[in-house]
Design a protein around this motif. Structure first.
Motif, PDB file in Angstrom:
ATOM      1  N   ARG A   1       0.831  -1.214   0.000  1.00 12.16           N
ATOM      2  CA  ARG A   1       0.000   0.000   0.000  1.00 12.16           C
ATOM      3  C   ARG A   1       0.860   1.256   0.000  1.00 12.16           C
ATOM      4  O   ARG A   1       0.476   2.293  -0.529  1.00 12.16           O
ATOM      5  CB  ARG A   1      -0.932   0.005   1.216  1.00 12.16           C
ATOM      6  N   GLY A   2       2.018   1.188   0.636  1.00 16.57           N
ATOM      7  CA  GLY A   2       2.945   2.315   0.684  1.00 16.57           C
ATOM      8  C   GLY A   2       2.534   3.357   1.694  1.00 16.57           C
ATOM      9  O   GLY A   2       1.569   3.193   2.438  1.00 16.57           O
ATOM     10  N   GLY A   3       3.299   4.424   1.735  1.00 14.92           N
ATOM     11  CA  GLY A   3       3.027   5.516   2.659  1.00 14.92           C
ATOM     12  C   GLY A   3       3.841   5.414   3.933  1.00 14.92           C
ATOM     13  O   GLY A   3       4.587   4.457   4.152  1.00 14.92           O
ATOM     14  N   GLU A   4       3.694   6.423   4.765  1.00 22.92           N
ATOM     15  CA  GLU A   4       4.474   6.517   5.996  1.00 22.92           C
ATOM     16  C   GLU A   4       4.199   5.389   6.974  1.00 22.92           C
ATOM     17  O   GLU A   4       5.068   5.014   7.766  1.00 22.92           O
ATOM     18  CB  GLU A   4       4.232   7.869   6.660  1.00 22.92           C
ATOM     19  N   ALA A   5       3.002   4.820   6.937  1.00 28.34           N
ATOM     20  CA  ALA A   5       2.662   3.722   7.852  1.00 28.34           C
ATOM     21  C   ALA A   5       3.532   2.499   7.606  1.00 28.34           C
ATOM     22  O   ALA A   5       3.680   1.652   8.496  1.00 28.34           O
ATOM     23  CB  ALA A   5       1.189   3.351   7.701  1.00 28.34           C
ATOM     24  N   ALA A   6       4.128   2.396   6.435  1.00 27.96           N
ATOM     25  CA  ALA A   6       4.979   1.246   6.091  1.00 27.96           C
ATOM     26  C   ALA A   6       6.456   1.555   6.302  1.00 27.96           C
ATOM     27  O   ALA A   6       7.315   0.899   5.714  1.00 27.96           O
ATOM     28  CB  ALA A   6       4.715   0.814   4.657  1.00 27.96           C
ATOM     29  N   ALA A   7       6.755   2.538   7.141  1.00 21.44           N
ATOM     30  CA  ALA A   7       8.139   2.913   7.473  1.00 21.44           C
ATOM     31  C   ALA A   7       8.874   3.406   6.226  1.00 21.44           C
ATOM     32  O   ALA A   7       8.235   3.694   5.217  1.00 21.44           O
ATOM     33  CB  ALA A   7       8.844   1.749   8.155  1.00 21.44           C
ATOM     34  N   PRO A   8      10.189   3.499   6.260  1.00 22.22           N
ATOM     35  CA  PRO A   8      10.913   4.070   5.109  1.00 22.22           C
ATOM     36  C   PRO A   8      10.683   3.310   3.799  1.00 22.22           C
ATOM     37  O   PRO A   8      10.630   3.917   2.733  1.00 22.22           O
ATOM     38  CB  PRO A   8      12.381   3.986   5.528  1.00 22.22           C
ATOM     39  N   ILE A   9      10.509   1.996   3.865  1.00 25.23           N
ATOM     40  CA  ILE A   9      10.288   1.210   2.645  1.00 25.23           C
ATOM     41  C   ILE A   9       9.001   1.666   1.952  1.00 25.23           C
ATOM     42  O   ILE A   9       8.923   1.695   0.726  1.00 25.23           O
ATOM     43  CB  ILE A   9      10.207  -0.300   2.971  1.00 25.23           C
ATOM     44  N   GLY A  10       7.990   2.024   2.715  1.00 18.89           N
ATOM     45  CA  GLY A  10       6.720   2.452   2.153  1.00 18.89           C
ATOM     46  C   GLY A  10       6.800   3.751   1.377  1.00 18.89           C
ATOM     47  O   GLY A  10       5.885   4.081   0.621  1.00 18.89           O
ATOM     48  N   LEU A  11       7.881   4.486   1.534  1.00 17.22           N
ATOM     49  CA  LEU A  11       8.050   5.752   0.823  1.00 17.22           C
ATOM     50  C   LEU A  11       8.759   5.582  -0.518  1.00 17.22           C
ATOM     51  O   LEU A  11       8.828   6.529  -1.302  1.00 17.22           O
ATOM     52  CB  LEU A  11       8.818   6.738   1.704  1.00 17.22           C
ATOM     53  N   LEU A  12       9.269   4.390  -0.778  1.00 21.46           N
ATOM     54  CA  LEU A  12       9.921   4.130  -2.062  1.00 21.46           C
ATOM     55  C   LEU A  12       8.878   4.080  -3.178  1.00 21.46           C
ATOM     56  O   LEU A  12       7.701   3.821  -2.930  1.00 21.46           O
ATOM     57  CB  LEU A  12      10.654   2.783  -2.010  1.00 21.46           C
TER      58      LEU A  12
END
Length: 135
Positions: free
Chosen positions: A73-84
């Motif tokens: 899903r991505g985003g900040e909730a997924a920690a740094p990996i989610g921002l890729l």
């Protein structure tokens, strides 16, 4: 009629005792770059997992597996990996690992309905159909 999309997928595996290399397929990660589709579906069969390791901490395993759909899903909730970028997240999720949670090699396909394909892959690669009764 809608054109077929090319997709990539990998099977999510749980390898309770890495040194034994025995695993249970527990999910699918499906990605289609053209349509910006990246989803994971996970279903645990606790009985099959406990057959490989009766001492497996299922709740801890669930918490770790829950991060996979969050990263999709991505985003900040997924920690740094989610921002890729989405494609980078897919490659990060499917990178080779020697841990309790691993993925198969990445495979390709074509389809016209990505959510339906995800379900079909779950049926084929993850879900175990009950055995037919003996005659």
């Amino acid at each position: 009629m809608r054109a077929h999309d090319t997709y990539d997928y990998a099977v999510i595996r749980v390898v309770p005792r890495v040194e034994r290399e025995e695993f249970v397929n527990v999910g699918i990660i499906l990605s289609c770059e053209r349509t910006a589709f990246l989803e994971a579906r996970i279903e645990l069969d606790e009985t099959r997992l406990r057959a490989l390791d009766p001492a497996l901490d299922i709740e801890l395993l669930r918490r770790h597996l829950d991060t996979i759909p969050a990263i999709c899903r991505g985003g900040e909730a997924a920690a740094p990996i989610g921002l890729l970028p989405q494609r980078a997240r897919f490659h990060w999720l499917t990178a080779k690992r020697s841990s309790i949670i691993q993925t198969s090699p990445v495979h390709m396909g074509k389809c016209g309905d990505l959510p339906a394909t995800l379900e079909r892959l779950m049926d084929r690669m993850v879900r175990v159909k009950p055995a037919a009764p003996a005659p």
